[in-house]
Design a protein around this motif. Sequence first.
Motif, PDB file in Angstrom:
ATOM      1  N   THR A 300       8.100  42.658 -61.603  1.00  0.00           N
ATOM      2  CA  THR A 300       9.243  41.519 -61.418  1.00  0.00           C
ATOM      3  C   THR A 300       9.771  42.061 -61.093  1.00  0.00           C
ATOM      4  O   THR A 300      11.078  42.198 -59.370  1.00  0.00           O
ATOM      5  N   PHE A 301      11.143  42.659 -62.003  1.00  0.00           N
ATOM      6  CA  PHE A 301      11.954  43.559 -61.494  1.00  0.00           C
ATOM      7  C   PHE A 301      11.891  44.926 -61.136  1.00  0.00           C
ATOM      8  O   PHE A 301      12.836  44.944 -60.414  1.00  0.00           O
ATOM      9  N   PHE A 302      10.966  45.608 -60.596  1.00  0.00           N
ATOM     10  CA  PHE A 302      10.619  46.609 -60.200  1.00  0.00           C
ATOM     11  C   PHE A 302      10.501  45.986 -58.288  1.00  0.00           C
ATOM     12  O   PHE A 302      10.951  46.816 -57.566  1.00  0.00           O
ATOM     13  N   ALA A 303       9.480  45.525 -57.984  1.00  0.00           N
ATOM     14  CA  ALA A 303       9.642  44.564 -56.982  1.00  0.00           C
ATOM     15  C   ALA A 303      10.771  44.089 -56.418  1.00  0.00           C
ATOM     16  O   ALA A 303      11.288  44.313 -55.205  1.00  0.00           O
ATOM     17  N   LEU A 304      11.912  43.161 -57.676  1.00  0.00           N
ATOM     18  CA  LEU A 304      13.161  42.422 -56.690  1.00  0.00           C
ATOM     19  C   LEU A 304      14.295  43.616 -56.628  1.00  0.00           C
ATOM     20  O   LEU A 304      14.228  43.435 -55.959  1.00  0.00           O
ATOM     21  N   GLU A 305      13.825  45.037 -57.281  1.00  0.00           N
ATOM     22  CA  GLU A 305      15.431  46.029 -57.324  1.00  0.00           C
ATOM     23  C   GLU A 305      14.766  46.699 -55.613  1.00  0.00           C
ATOM     24  O   GLU A 305      15.715  47.231 -54.880  1.00  0.00           O
ATOM     25  N   GLU A 306      13.281  46.566 -55.253  1.00  0.00           N
ATOM     26  CA  GLU A 306      12.989  47.388 -54.108  1.00  0.00           C
ATOM     27  C   GLU A 306      13.404  46.374 -53.093  1.00  0.00           C
ATOM     28  O   GLU A 306      13.319  46.650 -52.423  1.00  0.00           O
ATOM     29  N   CYS A 307      12.810  45.063 -53.512  1.00  0.00           N
ATOM     30  CA  CYS A 307      13.284  43.955 -52.045  1.00  0.00           C
ATOM     31  C   CYS A 307      15.253  44.204 -51.964  1.00  0.00           C
ATOM     32  O   CYS A 307      15.664  44.249 -50.588  1.00  0.00           O
ATOM     33  N   HIS A 308      15.212  44.219 -53.288  1.00  0.00           N
ATOM     34  CA  HIS A 308      17.344  44.518 -52.727  1.00  0.00           C
ATOM     35  C   HIS A 308      17.918  45.348 -52.053  1.00  0.00           C
ATOM     36  O   HIS A 308      17.926  45.372 -51.333  1.00  0.00           O
ATOM     37  N   SER A 309      17.091  46.883 -52.128  1.00  0.00           N
ATOM     38  CA  SER A 309      17.589  48.089 -51.511  1.00  0.00           C
ATOM     39  C   SER A 309      17.139  47.783 -50.334  1.00  0.00           C
ATOM     40  O   SER A 309      17.377  47.918 -48.790  1.00  0.00           O
ATOM     41  N   LEU A 310      15.870  47.005 -49.684  1.00  0.00           N
ATOM     42  CA  LEU A 310      15.611  46.758 -48.743  1.00  0.00           C
ATOM     43  C   LEU A 310      16.361  45.932 -47.718  1.00  0.00           C
ATOM     44  O   LEU A 310      16.521  45.554 -46.476  1.00  0.00           O
ATOM     45  N   CYS A 311      17.098  44.534 -48.432  1.00  0.00           N
ATOM     46  CA  CYS A 311      18.157  43.423 -47.892  1.00  0.00           C
ATOM     47  C   CYS A 311      18.991  44.491 -47.562  1.00  0.00           C
ATOM     48  O   CYS A 311      20.148  44.368 -46.707  1.00  0.00           O
ATOM     49  N   ARG A 312      19.323  45.099 -48.404  1.00  0.00           N
ATOM     50  CA  ARG A 312      20.615  46.121 -48.570  1.00  0.00           C
ATOM     51  C   ARG A 312      20.916  47.036 -47.119  1.00  0.00           C
ATOM     52  O   ARG A 312      21.717  47.151 -46.132  1.00  0.00           O
ATOM     53  N   TRP A 313      19.524  47.700 -46.631  1.00  0.00           N
ATOM     54  CA  TRP A 313      19.158  48.792 -45.607  1.00  0.00           C
ATOM     55  C   TRP A 313      19.472  47.824 -44.308  1.00  0.00           C
ATOM     56  O   TRP A 313      19.794  48.045 -43.445  1.00  0.00           O
ATOM     57  N   TYR A 314      18.731  46.037 -44.127  1.00  0.00           N
ATOM     58  CA  TYR A 314      18.988  45.253 -43.157  1.00  0.00           C
ATOM     59  C   TYR A 314      20.008  45.317 -43.381  1.00  0.00           C
ATOM     60  O   TYR A 314      20.654  45.163 -41.775  1.00  0.00           O
ATOM     61  N   ASN A 315      20.800  44.844 -44.158  1.00  0.00           N
ATOM     62  CA  ASN A 315      22.661  44.459 -43.899  1.00  0.00           C
ATOM     63  C   ASN A 315      23.242  45.975 -43.210  1.00  0.00           C
ATOM     64  O   ASN A 315      24.121  45.179 -42.516  1.00  0.00           O
ATOM     65  N   LYS A 316      23.135  47.067 -43.485  1.00  0.00           N
ATOM     66  CA  LYS A 316      23.930  48.297 -43.660  1.00  0.00           C
ATOM     67  C   LYS A 316      23.499  48.418 -41.888  1.00  0.00           C
ATOM     68  O   LYS A 316      24.171  48.586 -40.937  1.00  0.00           O
ATOM     69  N   GLN A 317      22.106  48.293 -41.486  1.00  0.00           N
ATOM     70  CA  GLN A 317      21.600  47.817 -39.822  1.00  0.00           C
ATOM     71  C   GLN A 317      22.240  47.078 -39.158  1.00  0.00           C
ATOM     72  O   GLN A 317      22.244  47.550 -37.835  1.00  0.00           O
ATOM     73  N   LYS A 318      22.444  45.755 -39.923  1.00  0.00           N
ATOM     74  CA  LYS A 318      22.924  44.749 -39.059  1.00  0.00           C
ATOM     75  C   LYS A 318      24.525  44.819 -38.655  1.00  0.00           C
ATOM     76  O   LYS A 318      25.141  44.930 -37.755  1.00  0.00           O
ATOM     77  N   GLU A 319      25.148  45.518 -40.026  1.00  0.00           N
ATOM     78  CA  GLU A 319      26.170  45.813 -39.278  1.00  0.00           C
ATOM     79  C   GLU A 319      26.657  47.079 -38.477  1.00  0.00           C
ATOM     80  O   GLU A 319      27.413  46.756 -37.878  1.00  0.00           O
ATOM     81  N   LEU A 320      25.644  48.338 -38.659  1.00  0.00           N
ATOM     82  CA  LEU A 320      26.622  49.021 -37.570  1.00  0.00           C
ATOM     83  C   LEU A 320      26.044  48.865 -36.257  1.00  0.00           C
ATOM     84  O   LEU A 320      26.991  48.873 -35.287  1.00  0.00           O
ATOM     85  N   LYS A 321      24.672  47.893 -36.154  1.00  0.00           N
ATOM     86  CA  LYS A 321      24.935  47.511 -34.920  1.00  0.00           C
ATOM     87  C   LYS A 321      26.264  46.393 -34.527  1.00  0.00           C
ATOM     88  O   LYS A 321      26.255  46.489 -33.051  1.00  0.00           O
ATOM     89  N   GLU A 322      26.807  45.363 -35.221  1.00  0.00           N
ATOM     90  CA  GLU A 322      27.896  44.722 -34.502  1.00  0.00           C
ATOM     91  C   GLU A 322      28.660  45.880 -34.326  1.00  0.00           C
ATOM     92  O   GLU A 322      29.867  45.617 -33.323  1.00  0.00           O
ATOM     93  N   GLN A 323      28.418  46.768 -35.320  1.00  0.00           N
ATOM     94  CA  GLN A 323      30.527  47.546 -35.151  1.00  0.00           C
ATOM     95  C   GLN A 323      30.062  48.299 -33.638  1.00  0.00           C
ATOM     96  O   GLN A 323      30.904  48.609 -32.683  1.00  0.00           O
ATOM     97  N   ASP A 324      29.093  48.535 -33.217  1.00  0.00           N
ATOM     98  CA  ASP A 324      28.432  49.335 -32.015  1.00  0.00           C
ATOM     99  C   ASP A 324      29.092  48.572 -30.781  1.00  0.00           C
ATOM    100  O   ASP A 324      29.225  48.952 -29.230  1.00  0.00           O
ATOM    101  N   SER A 325      28.636  46.977 -30.735  1.00  0.00           N
ATOM    102  CA  SER A 325      28.916  45.951 -29.866  1.00  0.00           C
ATOM    103  C   SER A 325      30.304  45.888 -30.188  1.00  0.00           C
ATOM    104  O   SER A 325      30.183  45.664 -28.235  1.00  0.00           O
ATOM    105  N   LEU A 326      30.990  46.398 -30.966  1.00  0.00           N
ATOM    106  CA  LEU A 326      32.752  46.005 -30.592  1.00  0.00           C
ATOM    107  C   LEU A 326      33.205  46.725 -29.811  1.00  0.00           C
ATOM    108  O   LEU A 326      33.970  46.919 -29.342  1.00  0.00           O
ATOM    109  N   SER A 327      32.669  48.123 -30.040  1.00  0.00           N
ATOM    110  CA  SER A 327      32.938  49.368 -29.980  1.00  0.00           C
ATOM    111  C   SER A 327      33.008  49.923 -27.974  1.00  0.00           C
ATOM    112  O   SER A 327      32.455  49.018 -27.088  1.00  0.00           O
TER     113      SER A 327
END
Length: 327
Positions: A300-327
């Motif tokens: 449970t804790f292992f899968a939770l940490e992996e899911c968190h890592s995937l969510c953080r990666w997704y948030n980072k990609q979303k943030e980069l796309k938003e920055q690219d659209s503004l520039s």
Amino acid sequence: MSNELSSFQNSLSGAVAGFVSGVLTAPLDVLKIRMQLQKASNGGVLKYNHIVKSIVKICREEGIRALWKGNIPAQYLSISYGAVQFYIYEKCMKTFNKLRDEKKYNIPSSVQNFVSGAFSGANAVIATYPFDFLRTRFATQGNHHLYRNIPQATYMVIKNEGIKSLYKGVVPSVISIIPYIGTSFQAQAFFMDYINRFTNKYPKTQKYLTDGTKSFITGGMAGVISKCVTMPMDNMRKVMQVNGEIVQRYKDVYAIEIHENNSTKLFSCMRTMYRTEGIRGFYKGIKPSLIKSTYGTALTFFALEECHSLCRWYNKQKELKEQDSLS
């Protein structure tokens, strides 16, 4: 729990973690339930005793699919329980952090982990308990099935025993979940802090001890401690779940001999178990339970940490796309 993620992402991660853990630990859970509910026969001989031999016996008598009996309600339980538990836990921790930042209360982190874990666990149990009840009923069936699916099983239970019966055993479950989850989160946080200090002292170990590996190790250790504390309540919960008119009328359909107890009262159940089986009765099924708890909590804790890592990666990609659209 990851504070930088949204409530939805934390809840979704908890649901996924619960699903993964539930699928992989289902055989141990089926065996644990059967060991908990059996009583000695033919001169004190137990049908299910040794873990490996018992699993082989179940497969030989009922087929390998029997190891996943009740898997559907178990998965509903795992997913919904994980989602509710981690959602409420995250909300509790954010509340504690807010109080700390506003300098109103400086509550120790150990207290925060215990209170948040216990409160989230108790609420998750109440919200998802009917799935746990049905999972136990399905897991105790032999080759002749009384219950075929969740709607039919729910209808039969309500018809023969009343709608309140879906919450049989909820009292010991809530009582046990508070120290179980509270201890689990607190122990996991304690061991995680110890490992982090170890890796900081010996930097070369960091390449072997990733975040996921740390969560797996600390989760497993937390599972052992928590289960040892709460096993007696877990046994009483299972006895109360199978007790009632359904057992008395359809006793022949069960794969094991069920310890009958006409009372659903917690203390009456406790006295009956002690008179008939002694202290050992409160720890029946402890071996598969410890393995399942260790393995399941670690997953449970292992899968939770992996899911968190995937969510953080997704948030980072979303943030980069938003920055690219503004520039």
